[in-house]
Design a protein around this motif. Structure first.
Motif, PDB file in Angstrom:
ATOM      1  N   ALA A 178      18.470  38.358 -10.426  1.00 26.16           N
ATOM      2  CA  ALA A 178      18.084  39.607 -11.099  1.00 26.16           C
ATOM      3  C   ALA A 178      17.182  40.478 -10.236  1.00 26.16           C
ATOM      4  N   HIS A 179      17.541  40.621  -8.955  1.00 23.97           N
ATOM      5  CA  HIS A 179      16.810  41.538  -8.077  1.00 23.97           C
ATOM      6  C   HIS A 179      15.347  41.113  -7.917  1.00 23.97           C
ATOM      7  N   GLY A 180      15.111  39.790  -7.996  1.00 19.25           N
ATOM      8  CA  GLY A 180      13.740  39.302  -7.995  1.00 19.25           C
ATOM      9  C   GLY A 180      12.944  39.655  -6.761  1.00 19.25           C
ATOM     10  N   ARG A 181      13.557  39.531  -5.589  1.00 25.13           N
ATOM     11  CA  ARG A 181      12.819  39.833  -4.366  1.00 25.13           C
ATOM     12  C   ARG A 181      12.481  41.326  -4.288  1.00 25.13           C
ATOM     13  N   VAL A 186       8.473  45.834  -4.651  1.00 24.90           N
ATOM     14  CA  VAL A 186       8.000  47.088  -5.228  1.00 24.90           C
ATOM     15  C   VAL A 186       6.621  46.891  -5.856  1.00 24.90           C
ATOM     16  N   SER A 187       6.433  45.778  -6.549  1.00 27.32           N
ATOM     17  CA  SER A 187       5.114  45.477  -7.116  1.00 27.32           C
ATOM     18  C   SER A 187       4.068  45.355  -6.017  1.00 27.32           C
ATOM     19  N   LEU A 188       4.434  44.683  -4.937  1.00 26.03           N
ATOM     20  CA  LEU A 188       3.487  44.433  -3.856  1.00 26.03           C
ATOM     21  C   LEU A 188       3.027  45.729  -3.186  1.00 26.03           C
ATOM     22  N   TRP A 189       3.976  46.612  -2.865  1.00 28.13           N
ATOM     23  CA  TRP A 189       3.573  47.832  -2.147  1.00 28.13           C
ATOM     24  C   TRP A 189       2.985  48.889  -3.088  1.00 28.13           C
ATOM     25  N   THR A 190       3.200  48.726  -4.402  1.00 27.56           N
ATOM     26  CA  THR A 190       2.648  49.694  -5.355  1.00 27.56           C
ATOM     27  C   THR A 190       1.249  49.292  -5.836  1.00 27.56           C
ATOM     28  N   HIS A 268      27.410  51.087 -13.427  1.00 27.15           N
ATOM     29  CA  HIS A 268      27.466  52.307 -14.230  1.00 27.15           C
ATOM     30  C   HIS A 268      26.770  53.493 -13.569  1.00 27.15           C
ATOM     31  N   HIS A 269      25.879  53.220 -12.657  1.00 29.96           N
ATOM     32  CA  HIS A 269      25.194  54.294 -11.935  1.00 29.96           C
ATOM     33  C   HIS A 269      24.766  53.763 -10.572  1.00 29.96           C
ATOM     34  N   ALA A 270      24.488  54.663  -9.653  1.00 30.65           N
ATOM     35  CA  ALA A 270      24.054  54.243  -8.317  1.00 30.65           C
ATOM     36  C   ALA A 270      22.653  53.640  -8.392  1.00 30.65           C
ATOM     37  N   GLY A 271      22.311  52.831  -7.395  1.00 30.15           N
ATOM     38  CA  GLY A 271      20.984  52.226  -7.378  1.00 30.15           C
ATOM     39  C   GLY A 271      20.688  51.587  -6.037  1.00 30.15           C
ATOM     40  N   SER A 272      19.462  51.167  -5.864  1.00 32.94           N
ATOM     41  CA  SER A 272      19.037  50.458  -4.653  1.00 32.94           C
ATOM     42  C   SER A 272      18.723  49.022  -5.033  1.00 32.94           C
ATOM     43  N   LEU A 273      19.452  48.090  -4.448  1.00 31.75           N
ATOM     44  CA  LEU A 273      19.305  46.674  -4.785  1.00 31.75           C
ATOM     45  C   LEU A 273      19.027  45.860  -3.530  1.00 31.75           C
ATOM     46  N   ASP A 279      18.648  41.160   4.118  1.00 32.12           N
ATOM     47  CA  ASP A 279      17.252  40.953   3.760  1.00 32.12           C
ATOM     48  C   ASP A 279      16.504  42.279   3.688  1.00 32.12           C
ATOM     49  N   GLY A 280      17.054  43.194   2.908  1.00 34.56           N
ATOM     50  CA  GLY A 280      16.441  44.495   2.729  1.00 34.56           C
ATOM     51  C   GLY A 280      17.086  45.190   1.540  1.00 34.56           C
ATOM     52  N   PHE A 281      16.781  46.459   1.362  1.00 36.77           N
ATOM     53  CA  PHE A 281      17.369  47.228   0.271  1.00 36.77           C
ATOM     54  C   PHE A 281      18.635  47.940   0.747  1.00 36.77           C
ATOM     55  N   SER A 282      19.619  47.994  -0.125  1.00 39.54           N
ATOM     56  CA  SER A 282      20.843  48.733   0.159  1.00 39.54           C
ATOM     57  C   SER A 282      21.163  49.646  -1.010  1.00 39.54           C
TER      58      SER A 282
END
Length: 313
Positions: A178-181, A186-190, A268-273, A279-282
Motif C-alpha cells: 500500500a505505497h508504504g515506503r 513523504v512523512s519524513l521530509w514533511t 482511475h486517475h494519474a498519481g505518483s507511486l 527505488d524511487g517515485f514514478s
C-alpha cells in the motif's frame, strides 16, 4: 499523503500505516545500526549469488520474477548461484548454476552463518553455504522485513557488512504494501519523522507506540478513524471500535459509518507511486477515465469544511 498530514495537523490527529510494522523494522535498523542496500535494478544486473532469506523474500523474487532476465552489461558476472534460507529456492532465476536450500528458521540460519563466516563457534555447520557466501563476487541478500523483528533484520545487515570485508555484498528488501515506503518518505521530509506520527501537541512527533492506530482504538484515546483505503480497501478489525469514515475504491463493500468511493491512483486517475524496481517515485498514468474524487480531494474537502466551521464559530 500530504493531504492526510494537513488534516491531521488541523485536528490534532495521528497517522499510522497498514504496513508500519514492515516499515519500522527496516528504517529503525537503518537509522540505529546502519544498512547496506542497493536497487533491484543493480541487483538484477550484478548479483552472482542471490541469498533468499525467508518465505516473504522468496515470494517477492517469484512474483516479480526479479532475476528472470538473463542478459547483463557486466561480462564478469557469469552464472548465478542461489542460496535459500528457511524456504524453497525460487524457480524463476535465470542462468542459475548452483542452488542450495537450507531448511529451518531463517533467523537461526542467519545467526549460524554469521558465526561461521566470522570463524566463531556455531550450533550447526553449513560449510557449503559459507563457501558460497565467501566466493561471491557480488552477493545480494533478499529479505522481507515482515519475516523478522528488528533484531533479526539487524543480524542480517551485520552478516552483509562482515562479508563486505572480503567481497562485495548488499541487500534488497521486499517493498511495503500500500505505497508504504512512499508514504513514509513523504512523512519524513514533511514532518522530520517517519510514520507513526501525531500532532496532538500542535506539532509533529514520531512515536511507534503512542501513535499505533490499533492501540489508540483499544485504549479509547481515539474516537474517529479515517481509513485511506484506495490501495488497501480492507478495514482493520479495530475499526469496529471507532466511528469510521472509509475511503475505498469504487464497488468496495466496506462496513463503516460513512463510505466514500475514491479513485485508485494509476487506475482511475494519474498519481505518483513508489517504484520498487527503481527505488524511487514514478508517475503513473490513469488506466481508465473515472469521475470519482482522489483521496487528496476528499481529505482537503474535510479540511476546508472544518476551517469554514471554525471561522463561523
Amino acid at each position: 499523503m500530504k493531504a492526510a498530514l494537513r488534516l491531521a495537523q488541523q485536528v490534532g490527529g495521528a497517522l499510522d500505516h497498514v504496513s508500519n510494522a514492515h516499515i519500522a523494522v527496516e528504517l529503525r535498523v537503518a537509522s540505529e545500526a546502519g544498512a547496506m542496500t542497493t536497487t533491484v535494478a543493480e541487483a538484477v544486473n550484478r548479483a552472482d549469488l542471490i541469498v533468499v532469506a525467508g518465505p516473504g523474500a522468496r515470494a517477492f523474487v517469484e512474483d516479480r520474477k526479479l532475476f528472470a532476465k538473463a542478459s547483463t552489461p557486466y561480462g564478469w558476472r557469469g552464472k548465478r548461484s542461489v542460496l535459500a534460507l528457511g524456504c524453497e529456492a525460487p524457480t524463476t532465476v535465470s542462468e542459475c548454476e548452483t542452488t542450495r536450500a537450507i531448511a529451518g528458521d531463517p533467523l537461526d540460519l542467519l545467526r549460524e552463518l554469521k558465526a561461521e563466516v566470522g570463524n566463531k563457534p556455531s550450533a550447526a555447520t553449513h560449510q557449503t553455504a559459507v563457501q558460497m557466501l565467501k566466493d561471491a563476487r557480488f552477493g545480494v541478500v533478499v529479505v522481507d522485513p515482515n519475516d523478522f523483528d528488528r533484531f533479526g533484520f539487524e543480524l542480517m545487515m551485520a552478516l552483509v557488512k562482515e562479508l563486505n570485508e572480503t567481497t562485495r555484498f548488499t541487500s534488497i528488501s521486499a517493498p511495503a504494501a500500500a505505497h508504504g515506503r512512499g508514504a513514509n518518505l513523504v512523512s519524513l521530509w514533511t514532518t522530520g519523522g517517519r510514520l507513526r506520527v501525531g500532532f496532538g501537541r500542535g506539532y509533529p512527533e514520531q512515536d511507534d507506540w503512542r501513535f499505533n492506530g490499533e492501540r489508540l482504538a483499544e485504549s479509547g484515546e481515539a474516537d474517529l478513524l479515517i481509513w485511506v483505503g484506495a490501495l488497501a480497501p480492507d478495514l482493520p478489525a479495530y475499526a469496529s471500535k471507532l466511528t469510521t469514515i472509509a475511503l475505498v475504491p469504487p464497488g468496495t463493500k466496506a462496513t463503516a459509518d460513512v463510505v466514500i468511493e475514491v479513485g485508485v491512483p494509476g487506475v482511475h486517475h494519474a498519481g505518483s507511486l513508489t517504484d520498487a524496481i527503481r527505488d524511487g517515485f514514478s508517475f503513473v498514468e490513469a488506466g481508465e477515465t473515472d469521475v470519482h474524487p482522489t483521496v487528496a480531494d476528499v481529505l482537503d474537502a474535510f479540511s476546508a469544511a472544518l476551517a469554514t466551521r471554525k471561522g463561523a464559530a
